[in-house]
Design a protein around this motif. Structure first.
Motif, PDB file in Angstrom:
ATOM      1  N   HIS A 131      38.209 -13.179  -3.673  1.00 42.01           N
ATOM      2  CA  HIS A 131      37.831 -12.658  -2.352  1.00 42.01           C
ATOM      3  C   HIS A 131      37.368 -11.209  -2.424  1.00 42.01           C
ATOM      4  CE1 HIS A 131      39.455 -16.303  -0.578  1.00 42.01           C
ATOM      5  NE2 HIS A 131      40.604 -16.095  -1.212  1.00 42.01           N
ATOM      6  N   PHE A 132      36.499 -10.964  -3.410  1.00 42.90           N
ATOM      7  CA  PHE A 132      35.893  -9.642  -3.475  1.00 42.90           C
ATOM      8  C   PHE A 132      34.876  -9.503  -2.352  1.00 42.90           C
ATOM      9  CE2 PHE A 132      36.726  -9.928  -8.254  1.00 42.90           C
ATOM     10  CZ  PHE A 132      37.881  -9.195  -8.158  1.00 42.90           C
ATOM     11  N   SER A 133      34.596  -8.268  -2.006  1.00 43.61           N
ATOM     12  CA  SER A 133      33.507  -8.031  -1.057  1.00 43.61           C
ATOM     13  C   SER A 133      32.179  -8.354  -1.744  1.00 43.61           C
ATOM     14  CB  SER A 133      33.538  -6.581  -0.573  1.00 43.61           C
ATOM     15  OG  SER A 133      33.228  -5.699  -1.647  1.00 43.61           O
ATOM     16  N   SER A 134      31.136  -8.478  -0.919  1.00 42.86           N
ATOM     17  CA  SER A 134      29.827  -8.823  -1.494  1.00 42.86           C
ATOM     18  C   SER A 134      29.356  -7.762  -2.476  1.00 42.86           C
ATOM     19  CB  SER A 134      28.802  -9.001  -0.367  1.00 42.86           C
ATOM     20  OG  SER A 134      28.715  -7.807   0.418  1.00 42.86           O
ATOM     21  N   GLN A 135      29.584  -6.495  -2.155  1.00 43.43           N
ATOM     22  CA  GLN A 135      29.167  -5.418  -3.067  1.00 43.43           C
ATOM     23  C   GLN A 135      29.955  -5.483  -4.371  1.00 43.43           C
ATOM     24  OE1 GLN A 135      29.719  -1.818  -0.827  1.00 43.43           O
ATOM     25  NE2 GLN A 135      27.749  -2.010   0.245  1.00 43.43           N
ATOM     26  N   GLU A 136      31.286  -5.719  -4.259  1.00 41.67           N
ATOM     27  CA  GLU A 136      32.103  -5.780  -5.475  1.00 41.67           C
ATOM     28  C   GLU A 136      31.700  -6.968  -6.341  1.00 41.67           C
ATOM     29  OE1 GLU A 136      36.008  -3.944  -3.124  1.00 41.67           O
ATOM     30  OE2 GLU A 136      35.894  -6.082  -3.629  1.00 41.67           O
ATOM     31  N   PHE A 137      31.497  -8.116  -5.710  1.00 37.79           N
ATOM     32  CA  PHE A 137      31.117  -9.288  -6.490  1.00 37.79           C
ATOM     33  C   PHE A 137      29.733  -9.114  -7.116  1.00 37.79           C
ATOM     34  CE2 PHE A 137      29.333 -13.571  -6.954  1.00 37.79           C
ATOM     35  CZ  PHE A 137      30.321 -14.149  -7.750  1.00 37.79           C
ATOM     36  N   ALA A 138      28.839  -8.457  -6.387  1.00 40.61           N
ATOM     37  CA  ALA A 138      27.498  -8.218  -6.940  1.00 40.61           C
ATOM     38  C   ALA A 138      27.574  -7.372  -8.207  1.00 40.61           C
ATOM     39  CB  ALA A 138      26.628  -7.531  -5.889  1.00 40.61           C
ATOM     40  N   ARG A 139      28.471  -6.368  -8.225  1.00 40.30           N
ATOM     41  CA  ARG A 139      28.602  -5.541  -9.439  1.00 40.30           C
ATOM     42  C   ARG A 139      29.103  -6.376 -10.609  1.00 40.30           C
ATOM     43  NH1 ARG A 139      26.681  -3.102  -5.871  1.00 40.30           N
ATOM     44  NH2 ARG A 139      26.700  -0.854  -5.493  1.00 40.30           N
ATOM     45  N   LEU A 140      30.100  -7.201 -10.377  1.00 37.24           N
ATOM     46  CA  LEU A 140      30.627  -8.016 -11.469  1.00 37.24           C
ATOM     47  C   LEU A 140      29.612  -9.061 -11.916  1.00 37.24           C
ATOM     48  CD1 LEU A 140      34.369  -8.603 -10.441  1.00 37.24           C
ATOM     49  CD2 LEU A 140      33.465  -7.055 -12.174  1.00 37.24           C
ATOM     50  N   ALA A 141      28.911  -9.653 -10.957  1.00 32.08           N
ATOM     51  CA  ALA A 141      27.892 -10.648 -11.328  1.00 32.08           C
ATOM     52  C   ALA A 141      26.782 -10.009 -12.158  1.00 32.08           C
ATOM     53  CB  ALA A 141      27.321 -11.282 -10.063  1.00 32.08           C
ATOM     54  N   ASP A 142      26.407  -8.776 -11.750  1.00 26.94           N
ATOM     55  CA  ASP A 142      25.385  -8.074 -12.530  1.00 26.94           C
ATOM     56  C   ASP A 142      25.890  -7.787 -13.939  1.00 26.94           C
ATOM     57  OD1 ASP A 142      22.970  -6.698 -13.058  1.00 26.94           O
ATOM     58  OD2 ASP A 142      23.935  -4.783 -12.542  1.00 26.94           O
ATOM     59  N   ALA A 143      27.160  -7.357 -14.058  1.00 25.83           N
ATOM     60  CA  ALA A 143      27.719  -7.113 -15.387  1.00 25.83           C
ATOM     61  C   ALA A 143      27.765  -8.396 -16.201  1.00 25.83           C
ATOM     62  CB  ALA A 143      29.126  -6.522 -15.242  1.00 25.83           C
ATOM     63  N   LYS A 144      28.047  -9.532 -15.523  1.00 25.82           N
ATOM     64  CA  LYS A 144      28.086 -10.810 -16.223  1.00 25.82           C
ATOM     65  C   LYS A 144      26.694 -11.193 -16.730  1.00 25.82           C
ATOM     66  CE  LYS A 144      29.822 -14.938 -17.284  1.00 25.82           C
ATOM     67  NZ  LYS A 144      28.607 -15.659 -17.590  1.00 25.82           N
ATOM     68  N   ARG A 145      25.644 -10.964 -15.883  1.00 23.85           N
ATOM     69  CA  ARG A 145      24.279 -11.268 -16.322  1.00 23.85           C
ATOM     70  C   ARG A 145      23.867 -10.397 -17.496  1.00 23.85           C
ATOM     71  NH1 ARG A 145      23.530 -11.547 -10.698  1.00 23.85           N
ATOM     72  NH2 ARG A 145      22.788  -9.389 -10.668  1.00 23.85           N
ATOM     73  N   GLN A 146      24.217  -9.125 -17.444  1.00 24.12           N
ATOM     74  CA  GLN A 146      23.876  -8.234 -18.544  1.00 24.12           C
ATOM     75  C   GLN A 146      24.619  -8.641 -19.815  1.00 24.12           C
ATOM     76  OE1 GLN A 146      21.483  -6.054 -18.427  1.00 24.12           O
ATOM     77  NE2 GLN A 146      21.160  -6.283 -16.195  1.00 24.12           N
ATOM     78  N   SER A 147      25.860  -9.127 -19.659  1.00 19.83           N
ATOM     79  CA  SER A 147      26.601  -9.588 -20.829  1.00 19.83           C
ATOM     80  C   SER A 147      25.948 -10.833 -21.413  1.00 19.83           C
ATOM     81  CB  SER A 147      28.053  -9.876 -20.420  1.00 19.83           C
ATOM     82  OG  SER A 147      28.792 -10.357 -21.525  1.00 19.83           O
ATOM     83  N   ASP A 148      25.452 -11.739 -20.534  1.00 14.85           N
ATOM     84  CA  ASP A 148      24.771 -12.939 -21.035  1.00 14.85           C
ATOM     85  C   ASP A 148      23.487 -12.574 -21.792  1.00 14.85           C
ATOM     86  OD1 ASP A 148      26.766 -14.477 -19.939  1.00 14.85           O
ATOM     87  OD2 ASP A 148      25.660 -14.909 -18.079  1.00 14.85           O
ATOM     88  N   ARG A 149      22.756 -11.567 -21.310  1.00 11.34           N
ATOM     89  CA  ARG A 149      21.556 -11.104 -22.033  1.00 11.34           C
ATOM     90  C   ARG A 149      21.923 -10.533 -23.397  1.00 11.34           C
ATOM     91  NH1 ARG A 149      18.654  -7.901 -16.981  1.00 11.34           N
ATOM     92  NH2 ARG A 149      18.162  -9.786 -15.739  1.00 11.34           N
ATOM     93  N   LEU A 150      23.028  -9.788 -23.434  1.00  9.51           N
ATOM     94  CA  LEU A 150      23.453  -9.215 -24.705  1.00  9.51           C
ATOM     95  C   LEU A 150      23.866 -10.317 -25.671  1.00  9.51           C
ATOM     96  CD1 LEU A 150      23.947  -6.575 -26.249  1.00  9.51           C
ATOM     97  CD2 LEU A 150      26.287  -6.606 -25.361  1.00  9.51           C
ATOM     98  N   ILE A 151      24.427 -11.388 -25.123  1.00  8.53           N
ATOM     99  CA  ILE A 151      24.826 -12.514 -25.978  1.00  8.53           C
ATOM    100  C   ILE A 151      23.607 -13.097 -26.694  1.00  8.53           C
ATOM    101  CG2 ILE A 151      25.667 -14.899 -25.876  1.00  8.53           C
ATOM    102  CD1 ILE A 151      27.681 -13.991 -23.808  1.00  8.53           C
TER     103      ILE A 151
END
Length: 471
Positions: A131-151
């Motif tokens: 139940h993160f806020s939209s801004q908080e979840f967006a930051r984590l989702a962005d970090a997850k996408r960047q981690s997938d690119r690094l993978i």
């Protein structure tokens, strides 16, 4: 209105107020527990939020360590761990319990997993459930996408190492060197920074939100705690006031009242009476006094009834019932001395009643009764009814001579209300030897028979019962 009634009314109001305040106390306590629970929940959510962000950051660091170790050593275990970390993060492999604690540093020596496996859950799904806020979840989702690119870069480096195994040594070394440079160059570090930057922004957002929630919950908990303590103090004050008024109403403590009630009516263990005149303990004292007085009156009435049941009301001598009871006790244990029963009947008593009245007749019977009571040889004197009396005689006596003396004394002229009155007496004797114990009816029958023999002999005489005369 009495002081006790006023205290009782106050006590009733205090009881109602205490009951209401106790309801408030219970509600406040429940609210206090709820606010403390909310505070714990806020801290728990804050902690879990940091754990999810840390897991994303830590898993990215673990992937980096695994790919660099694989590129540097070519050990296939590091490649295996790399894909295992991705599978856990994507939810295709079971998540180890307490995954946030040290894990991969302990796996390599014996390829053991130090923590048992739990359920499968992707990291992104855990983030969505937090139940993160939209801004908080967006930051984590962005970090997850960047981690997938690094993978993808890391996978490319591992593929280069895998292909080097089929090349000549020189080409293989060059390809491994390129792979090592690929996971350590500026491009790799920029991709790494793109992962950490949104995570750092997430930390700032979550810090602001969760800290505010924790502060709000803590402030509410402090407020409710203060109200709870205030209500508790008020409840204690009311209880103390109730105790004071209850002592004023009771006249003492409950223990004293209980002891008094337990020992009420007990003259040997009676507690001290209440000091106040208008208290329950004082009322009990007065009631106890009345009960004792009633008990004394009951005892007197009981004694009078018992006396009346065994005493002739006119003369005070034993009545027929008492005489029979005495004779029954007497014949059950035969005496060791001679004994006799004398049956007396006044001669000419009816004319006394007719000529002088019943009052004079009653006075005459009372005077004769006193003379019989004072007769030395009489063990027991009783009135059988009307003008008939019975004497129980015990001891070594000449019973015939003694009864003749008694008849002579009773036959003297009596002065009653200014009138000279004279009556005679006929006496029948039933004599028994020591140890003889005929039945009570037999004893009375013999004495009565002898008395009628005296009557038949001309009155004014004494006759002894003899079996020959009983026909």
């Amino acid at each position: 209105m009495s002081a006790a009634q006023k205290n009782l009314d106050r006590l009733q109001w205090l009881f109602i107020c205490t009951l209401l305040l106790f309801v408030v106390f219970t509600a406040t306590f429940a609210l206090y527990v709820f606010t403390e629970w909310r505070l714990d929940q806020a801290n728990e959510r804050r902690y879990q939020s940091y754990l999810l962000a840390d897991e994303l950051r830590q898993s990215s660091d673990d992937l980096t360590r695994m790919v660099r170790s694989y590129v540097a050593t070519g050990n296939p275990k590091y490649r295996q761990y790399f894909f295992e970390i991705i599978a856990i993060r994507d939810g295709t492999a079971p998540r180890p319990l307490h995954y946030n604690q040290i894990y991969w540093d302990l796996v390599y020596p014996r390829n053991d997993r130090p923590k048992p496996a739990g359920e499968k859950a992707s990291l992104i799904s855990l983030m969505q459930a937090a139940h993160f806020s939209s801004q908080e979840f967006a930051r984590l989702a962005d970090a997850k996408r960047q981690s997938d690119r690094l993978i993808r870069i890391e996978l490319a480096a591992m593929d280069m190492v895998a292909r080097s195994d089929a090349l000549p040594p020189g080409q293989a070394g060059l390809l491994r060197a390129q792979a090592l440079l690929k996971v350590n160059d500026e491009n790799y570090m920029q991709h790494k920074a793109r992962i950490m930057r949104p995570i750092d922004e997430f930390y700032q957002l979550i810090e602001q939100r969760t800290l505010f929630e924790v502060q709000q919950a803590a402030m509410q908990a402090r407020l409710v705690r203060f109200v709870f303590l205030l209500v508790t103090a008020g409840l204690c004050l009311l209880l103390l006031r109730m105790r004071t008024y209850s002592r004023d109403v009771l006249g003492g403590s409950l223990r004293q009242l209980y002891r008094y009630i337990v020992h009420i009516g007990d003259a040997q263990q009676q507690p001290a009476p209440a000091a106040e005149d208008d208290t329950i303990l004082a009322w009990l004292t007065r009631t106890d006094t009345r009960l004792r007085h009633l008990a004394q009156q009951q005892n007197l009435v009981r004694q009078q009834l018992a006396s009346q049941a065994h005493t002739d009301a006119l003369t005070g001598l034993a009545n027929r019932r008492a005489l029979i009871a005495s004779l029954q006790a007497w014949v059950q244990q035969p005496p060791s001395q001679p004994w006799a029963l004398a049956y007396l009947d006044l001669d000419g008593f009816k004319p006394v009643n007719d000529d002088f009245g019943h009052a004079a007749g009653d006075a005459l019977l009372q005077r004769i009764a006193r003379q019989l009571q004072q007769w030395p040889a009489a063990q027991c004197a009783a009135r059988m009814g009307g003008d008939e009396f019975v004497l129980l005689l015990v001891g070594e006596h000449d019973y015939t001579w003694a009864m003749q003396q008694l008849a002579a004394q009773l036959g003297k002229v009596q002065q009653l209300e200014g009138y000279a009155v004279q009556v005679s007496v006929s006496i029948g004797l039933a004599c028994f030897t020591p140890g003889a114990a005929p039945g009570v009816d037999e004893v009375l029958r013999q004495a009565d028979k002898a008395m009628y023999q005296a009557k038949a002999a001309g009155k004014r005489t004494v006759c002894v019962y003899r079996p020959a005369a009983s026909g």
